[in-house]
Design an enzyme around this catalytic site. Structure first.
Site, PDB file in Angstrom:
ATOM      1  N   ILE A 107       0.093  -1.522   6.992  1.00  9.72           N
ATOM      2  CA  ILE A 107       0.572  -1.469   5.613  1.00  9.72           C
ATOM      3  C   ILE A 107       0.400  -0.019   5.179  1.00  9.72           C
ATOM      4  O   ILE A 107      -0.635   0.598   5.418  1.00  9.72           O
ATOM      5  CB  ILE A 107      -0.218  -2.435   4.700  1.00  9.72           C
ATOM      6  N   SER A 108       1.430   0.548   4.588  1.00 10.82           N
ATOM      7  CA  SER A 108       1.445   1.987   4.302  1.00 10.82           C
ATOM      8  C   SER A 108       0.437   2.379   3.218  1.00 10.82           C
ATOM      9  O   SER A 108       0.021   1.557   2.396  1.00 10.82           O
ATOM     10  CB  SER A 108       2.841   2.435   3.873  1.00 10.82           C
ATOM     11  N   GLN A 109       0.077   3.642   3.234  1.00 11.22           N
ATOM     12  CA  GLN A 109      -0.784   4.237   2.213  1.00 11.22           C
ATOM     13  C   GLN A 109      -0.143   4.027   0.837  1.00 11.22           C
ATOM     14  O   GLN A 109       1.058   4.231   0.659  1.00 11.22           O
ATOM     15  CB  GLN A 109      -0.926   5.730   2.507  1.00 11.22           C
TER      16      GLN A 109
END
Length: 260
Positions: free
Chosen positions: A105-107
């Protein structure tokens, strides 16, 4: 009737009422149930951990991002619902987290900035390549109900669809497939967002981008040589590219690693 007799009679009536079946004192009736006690209402998944989301938004603002609509969306989506339980305590840290099957899951800041770059208007149709846990798609629903997302890892796609529905993001359309090919049946799209890196922009995505339209996607071969690219198609169909920042994303897969 004397004053003394009347007071005595009132006291007797009060005692009889208090002793009657089904009667209780005002203090007992107005007692508030403690969180976690029987009868207490648990906070909704969206309302839970709001203070941590607000702190996350402050961290995003620290990068200079001040788009009010984007910040409001980031403050509203419960990121802890989109990460594995083992990482729940880190859900609101400004960092990517593993979600299984070699995916992440992206920053939060990257999610916010990519969303901002799309410049979505009400009713815009947007395609996401790489559903993951569904977090980015949930953020996009705060701008438009026309969100399409593709995930090649079937278990992730199925889990994301269930999660999005459970949390109230049921307008998101989830498909298991090869994101390289886009979603031609639903094209064209006002905006396309890629959450996995490719060596070059897949030609089908360029074809499926509306004119005018905007695409935000990471491009690059090596982990240390990846750039987030803004690709704009003008009204005449001409493409314009601009690098935004150095990034690090998981690769765009062409096959499902869980398929037998």
């Amino acid at each position: 009737m004397t004053m003394r007799c009347r007071d005595a009679l009132l006291c007797m009536l009060a005692l009889l009422v208090a002793a009657a079946p089904g009667c209780s004192s005002v203090t007992e009736n107005t007692q508030v149930a403690r969180p976690g006690a029987p009868g207490a209402k648990e906070p909704s998944p969206v309302a839970a951990r709001q203070r941590q989301r607000d702190e996350m938004v402050r961290a995003i603002r620290g990068y200079g991002l001040e788009d009010k609509a984007v910040l409001a969306a980031m403050a509203a989506v419960p990121r802890h619902e989109f990460v594995p339980p083992a990482y729940s305590s880190s859900a609101y840290d400004d960092t990517p987290l593993p979600i299984g099957y070699g995916q992440t899951i992206s920053q939060p800041y990257i999610v916010a900035e990519m969303t901002r770059q799309l410049r979505l208007g009400p009713g815009a149709k947007v395609l996401e390549i790489g559903t993951g846990s569904g977090y980015q798609a949930a953020v996009l629903t705060h701008f438009t109900s026309e969100v399409y997302t593709i995930e090649i890892v079937r278990p992730l796609a199925e889990e994301a669809e269930k999660r999005l529905t459970r949390l109230g993001y049921s307008t998101v359309k989830v498909r298991c497939g090869d994101g390289f090919n886009g979603w031609p049946q639903a094209a064209p799209f006002d905006a396309i967002i890629g959450t996995c890196v490719a060596g070059e922009v897949p030609p089908p995505l360029i074809e499926q981008l509306k004119a005018p339209g905007r695409m935000v996607i990471p491009i690059g071969e090596e982990p240390g040589n990846q750039y987030l690219m803004l690709i704009e198609k003008d009204a005449d169909g001409k493409m314009h590219r601009r690098p935004l920042m150095a990034v690090r994303f998981v690769p765009l897969l062409r096959g499902d690693p869980t398929a037998k």
